[in-house]
Design an enzyme around this catalytic site. Structure first.
Site, PDB file in Angstrom:
ATOM      1  N   GLU A  90       0.874  -1.214   0.040  1.00 47.95           N
ATOM      2  CA  GLU A  90       0.073  -0.018  -0.116  1.00 47.95           C
ATOM      3  C   GLU A  90       0.777   1.142  -0.055  1.00 47.95           C
ATOM      4  O   GLU A  90       1.962   1.059   0.589  1.00 47.95           O
ATOM      5  CB  GLU A  90      -0.938   0.012   1.459  1.00 47.95           C
ATOM      6  CG  GLU A  90      -1.493   1.328   1.680  1.00 47.95           C
ATOM      7  CD  GLU A  90      -2.183   1.335   3.001  1.00 47.95           C
ATOM      8  OE1 GLU A  90      -1.810   1.016   3.741  1.00 47.95           O
ATOM      9  OE2 GLU A  90      -3.382   2.000   2.873  1.00 47.95           O
ATOM     10  N   ASN A 142      -6.907   6.167  -1.961  1.00 44.90           N
ATOM     11  CA  ASN A 142      -5.705   5.311  -1.736  1.00 44.90           C
ATOM     12  C   ASN A 142      -6.064   4.151  -2.368  1.00 44.90           C
ATOM     13  O   ASN A 142      -7.109   3.347  -2.527  1.00 44.90           O
ATOM     14  CB  ASN A 142      -5.961   5.015  -0.165  1.00 44.90           C
ATOM     15  CG  ASN A 142      -4.743   4.015   0.322  1.00 44.90           C
ATOM     16  OD1 ASN A 142      -4.124   3.431  -0.589  1.00 44.90           O
ATOM     17  ND2 ASN A 142      -4.561   4.003   1.572  1.00 44.90           N
ATOM     18  N   LYS A 199      -9.483   2.150  -1.974  1.00 49.26           N
ATOM     19  CA  LYS A 199      -9.702   1.468  -0.737  1.00 49.26           C
ATOM     20  C   LYS A 199     -11.090   2.007  -0.026  1.00 49.26           C
ATOM     21  O   LYS A 199     -11.486   3.047  -0.277  1.00 49.26           O
ATOM     22  CB  LYS A 199      -8.532   1.999   0.081  1.00 49.26           C
ATOM     23  CG  LYS A 199      -8.479   1.558   1.746  1.00 49.26           C
ATOM     24  CD  LYS A 199      -7.350   2.052   2.281  1.00 49.26           C
ATOM     25  CE  LYS A 199      -7.322   1.434   3.814  1.00 49.26           C
ATOM     26  NZ  LYS A 199      -5.949   1.975   4.594  1.00 49.26           N
ATOM     27  N   GLU A 224      -6.162   9.117   7.330  1.00 48.56           N
ATOM     28  CA  GLU A 224      -6.769   8.685   5.877  1.00 48.56           C
ATOM     29  C   GLU A 224      -8.344   9.186   5.469  1.00 48.56           C
ATOM     30  O   GLU A 224      -8.399   9.471   4.254  1.00 48.56           O
ATOM     31  CB  GLU A 224      -6.862   7.246   5.901  1.00 48.56           C
ATOM     32  CG  GLU A 224      -5.425   6.664   5.891  1.00 48.56           C
ATOM     33  CD  GLU A 224      -5.192   5.011   5.619  1.00 48.56           C
ATOM     34  OE1 GLU A 224      -5.195   4.290   6.458  1.00 48.56           O
ATOM     35  OE2 GLU A 224      -5.983   4.872   4.487  1.00 48.56           O
ATOM     36  N   CYS A 228      -4.927  -2.854   2.954  1.00 44.79           N
ATOM     37  CA  CYS A 228      -4.735  -2.625   4.639  1.00 44.79           C
ATOM     38  C   CYS A 228      -6.083  -2.757   5.281  1.00 44.79           C
ATOM     39  O   CYS A 228      -6.445  -4.035   5.423  1.00 44.79           O
ATOM     40  CB  CYS A 228      -4.206  -1.218   4.588  1.00 44.79           C
ATOM     41  SG  CYS A 228      -3.165  -1.233   5.897  1.00 44.79           S
ATOM     42  N   ASN A 273      -0.105  -0.831   5.371  1.00 53.08           N
ATOM     43  CA  ASN A 273       0.622  -0.057   6.249  1.00 53.08           C
ATOM     44  C   ASN A 273       0.195  -0.100   7.678  1.00 53.08           C
ATOM     45  O   ASN A 273      -1.052   0.549   7.908  1.00 53.08           O
ATOM     46  CB  ASN A 273       1.043   1.373   5.725  1.00 53.08           C
ATOM     47  CG  ASN A 273       1.666   1.576   4.803  1.00 53.08           C
ATOM     48  OD1 ASN A 273       2.518   2.396   4.599  1.00 53.08           O
ATOM     49  ND2 ASN A 273       1.431   0.958   3.841  1.00 53.08           N
TER      50      ASN A 273
END
Ligand code: ING
Length: 303
Positions: free
Chosen positions: A46, A109, A126, A145, A171, A196
């Protein structure tokens, strides 16, 4: 059987001062090692081009924009695409995507799947964004995020490639059973994902001892319950004082871990993945057709 020689290319830290070119050089090195070990697919992590910037409060828009790709391949990632088609190896790549849609900046993302000819055959944004949209008091590192990305708008698509049905996640998605089940219902053979995963993510440290357990628990459960391979590739180690977990894995449809990294650095792990290994479960325990009772599952899709 349909075999795919697969690599997970774990990344050690990417410091704030490291350029995209530095990161791409590391990715190319690992791509070559994966090829040298007979692989036709390598799963990167990621946000593989930059440090995990959502840990920082970034108020200047130009600085924030500097972490995103506005095109793919971008100038910095072109060498990766060129090396891939030269070597005849495909790859999964996670990165921060900035697009202008109807004059509005959208930030995602994102991950892509590129086949052995260097063609992008899959794209994913994501869906499950962890952390916060505002900086939290008393934290050395934030997890913003929700401030720097929008939830993905592409759903959980699968695509044909490498002799099977391929799916992607990113993730935090790996912690949510819906992620795997939506792809399982589309007959996915392999779910690829990068992560991550900072210790102390919740702002507290009492659950840190279980972070690696929860990492594997999530992927092993997702694999077994959907009779699919799961490849989980970490960005790990200490980035400016924030330490992220490693233990990248390749998980078989049985839920067994067949390969695991043991360093907190750039490390390539590989496995010969039989895409038919899930058949025994699809034909028996997880034969969705004859066992599932969707008429009782409505609550799952309610807000
Ligand atoms: N990171 C983390 C992840 O879901 C996290 C957030 C860390 C959740 C530790 C729970 C425990 O792996 C991202 N980027 O989603």
């Amino acid at each position: 059987s349909r075999y795919v020689m697969t690599a997970s290319a774990q990344m050690g830290p990417i410091s704030k001062s490291e350029t995209r070119a530095d990161a791409v050089k590391r990715l190319v090195e690992m791509m070559r090692e994966a090829k040298g070990r007979g692989c036709e697919l390598v799963v990167f992590t990621e946000l593989a081009l930059t440090t995990f910037f959502p840990r920082w409060v970034i108020e200047d828009e130009a600085e924030l924009d500097s972490y995103y790709e506005t095109e793919m391949p971008s100038a910095a990632t072109l060498p990766l695409f060129e090396e891939a088609s030269k070597l005849g190896i495909g790859f999964y790549l996670g990165y921060a995507e900035l697009v202008i849609e109807n004059g509005v900046k959208r930030r995602y993302n994102t991950s892509i799947l590129v086949d052995q000819t260097g063609t992008i055959i899959g794209k994913y944004r994501k869906v499950h964004l962890p952390g916060h949209s505002e900086p939290q008091e008393g934290r050395a590192f934030q997890h913003l995020e929700k401030a720097y990305f929008e939830p993905g708008d592409l759903g959980f698509p699968v695509c044909r490639g490498f002799g099977g049905v391929m799916g992607m996640a990113i993730c935090n998605d790996r912690r949510w059973p819906e992620t795997y089940r939506v792809m399982g219902l589309q007959g996915v053979d392999m779910v690829m994902l990068g992560y991550n995963t900072p210790f102390g993510h919740t702002g507290k440290h009492e659950t840190d001892a279980l972070t690696n357990f929860h990492n594997h628990l999530s992927m092993q459960a997702g694999a077994y319950q959907n009779a699919t391979w799961v490849v989980g590739t970490a960005k790990c180690g200490d980035e400016e004082g924030s330490v992220m977990g490693g233990q990248s894995v390749i998980v078989a449809p049985s839920g067994e871990i067949v390969a695991q990294s043991y360093t907190m650095e750039d490390e390539v792990i590989t496995a010969k993945c039989d895409l038919d290994a899930g058949n025994i479960y699809r034909e028996t325990v997880f034969n969705f057709e004859i066992h599932r009772r969707p008429e009782h599952y409505g609550l799952i899709v309610e807000r």
